[in-house]
Design a protein around this motif. Structure first.
Motif, mmCIF file in Angstrom:
data_model
loop_
_atom_site.group_PDB
_atom_site.id
_atom_site.type_symbol
_atom_site.label_atom_id
_atom_site.label_comp_id
_atom_site.label_asym_id
_atom_site.label_seq_id
_atom_site.Cartn_x
_atom_site.Cartn_y
_atom_site.Cartn_z
ATOM 1 N N ARG A 60 2.226 1.215 -45.137
ATOM 2 C CA ARG A 60 1.020 0.373 -45.213
ATOM 3 C C ARG A 60 1.379 -1.060 -45.589
ATOM 4 O O ARG A 60 0.814 -2.011 -45.041
ATOM 5 N N LEU A 84 2.937 -2.719 -42.580
ATOM 6 C CA LEU A 84 1.886 -2.953 -41.591
ATOM 7 C C LEU A 84 1.055 -4.167 -41.975
ATOM 8 O O LEU A 84 0.720 -5.014 -41.141
ATOM 9 N N GLU A 85 0.727 -4.287 -43.255
ATOM 10 C CA GLU A 85 -0.031 -5.439 -43.742
ATOM 11 C C GLU A 85 0.762 -6.726 -43.544
ATOM 12 O O GLU A 85 0.205 -7.766 -43.183
ATOM 13 N N GLN A 142 1.067 0.923 -37.066
ATOM 14 C CA GLN A 142 -0.240 1.572 -37.197
ATOM 15 C C GLN A 142 -0.209 2.944 -36.540
ATOM 16 O O GLN A 142 -0.741 3.923 -37.089
ATOM 17 N N GLU A 143 0.440 3.050 -35.376
ATOM 18 C CA GLU A 143 0.565 4.340 -34.695
ATOM 19 C C GLU A 143 1.373 5.319 -35.546
ATOM 20 O O GLU A 143 1.019 6.501 -35.651
ATOM 21 N N ASP A 203 -0.808 6.450 -38.498
ATOM 22 C CA ASP A 203 -1.829 7.409 -38.065
ATOM 23 C C ASP A 203 -1.207 8.783 -37.828
ATOM 24 O O ASP A 203 -1.802 9.816 -38.176
ATOM 25 N N PRO A 222 1.398 -3.088 -34.238
ATOM 26 C CA PRO A 222 0.639 -1.899 -33.798
ATOM 27 C C PRO A 222 1.460 -0.621 -33.794
ATOM 28 O O PRO A 222 0.910 0.466 -33.972
#
Length: 266
Positions: free
Chosen positions: A174, A177-178, A186-187, A190, A183
């Protein structure tokens, strides 16, 4: 009244996105970057095209990674300013050799070179103990350290403090990603969040770091990791690389590794 719409792929829109991601107001960014709020507003709305020097100044202030910084230059109509070589390129040979030297020097403790998505770029032989028993499909290149750690067919069944280690790894994803808005991260997030999990347990009162407690045969080995990267990188590929070096977190693990190393030399 004329309203200026900024297309999603313009440099102004991207810079505004980075400013909002860093939770900065226009005034804060303008002050930190030593430009006028009016000029920044014109850049964000597309009324003014920033120079390459201005893009770099704003990107420095916003701590935009080199890979995403190149996207800013492209969106403004400029060529990328930072190299992005293939991992096998001759230009990266000196760095690759340095990483390999560190991996070898870290024996008999596990160490890996990872990219920004936690794909394994290189590793030393001591990591075999970590990967033992993982499903063959998870070992197909590129091996992803986050996926193989938390997947039910990976290390997860052997991690004794899985909920604690899972929470630690997800926090790392996280945070990156921030920082990058990538992307692919993010994948990955998830995907691993969808894996079966167990209720969060508190860390042991004696813990001063988050350990990886891994069952190996009839033993439980406990490690902590230290991350190292090339802070002087001006190549996007090099900036994305880091070493994850594991160290024994208790005396029993230290003794087990020493014994294993001495037996392998015999």
């Amino acid at each position: 009244m004329t309203i200026t719409n900024t297309a999603p792929d313009t440099v102004g829109h991207l810079l505004r996105g980075w400013r909002e991601r860093r939770r900065m107001t226009q005034l804060q960014l303008a002050v930190d970057a030593a430009i006028s709020t009016r000029h920044l507003s014109f850049v964000e709305t597309g009324r003014s095209r920033p120079t390459p020097e201005m893009i770099d100044r704003l990107a420095d202030t916003l701590e935009v990674p080199l890979r995403e910084r190149n996207a800013l230059f492209l969106s403004a109509g400029y060529a990328p300013h930072y190299a992005q070589h293939d991992l096998q390129a001759p230009e990266l040979r000196a760095v690759a050799d340095a990483f390999r030297t560190l991996l070898d020097a870290h024996m008999p403790h596990p160490a890996l070179v990872l990219d920004r998505w936690w794909d394994v770029v290189d590793r030393n032989a001591a990591t075999d103990v970590l990967l033992d028993g993982c499903a063959p499909e998870l070992l197909e290149p590129p091996v992803n350290a986050i996926r193989i750690s938390l997947h039910p067919d990976g290390l997860a069944p052997r991690i004794r403090n899985l909920s604690q280690w899972r929470a630690f790894l997800l926090t790392q994803v996280r945070h990156r990603l921030e920082r990058t808005a990538d992307p692919r991260l993010q994948e990955l997030l998830d995907e691993v969040e969808s894996y079966p999990s167990e209720p969060r347990t508190d860390a042991a009162t004696s813990d001063v770091i988050v350990p990886l407690r891994l069952r190996v045969g009839n033993e439980e080995l406990s490690f902590f990791s230290i991350t190292a990267s090339v802070l002087s990188a001006v190549d996007a590929t090099i900036e994305d690389l880091h070493i994850e070096a594991f160290y024994p977190a208790d005396s029993a693990t230290t003794a087990a590794i020493r014994e294993s190393a001495s037996m392998s030399k015999a």
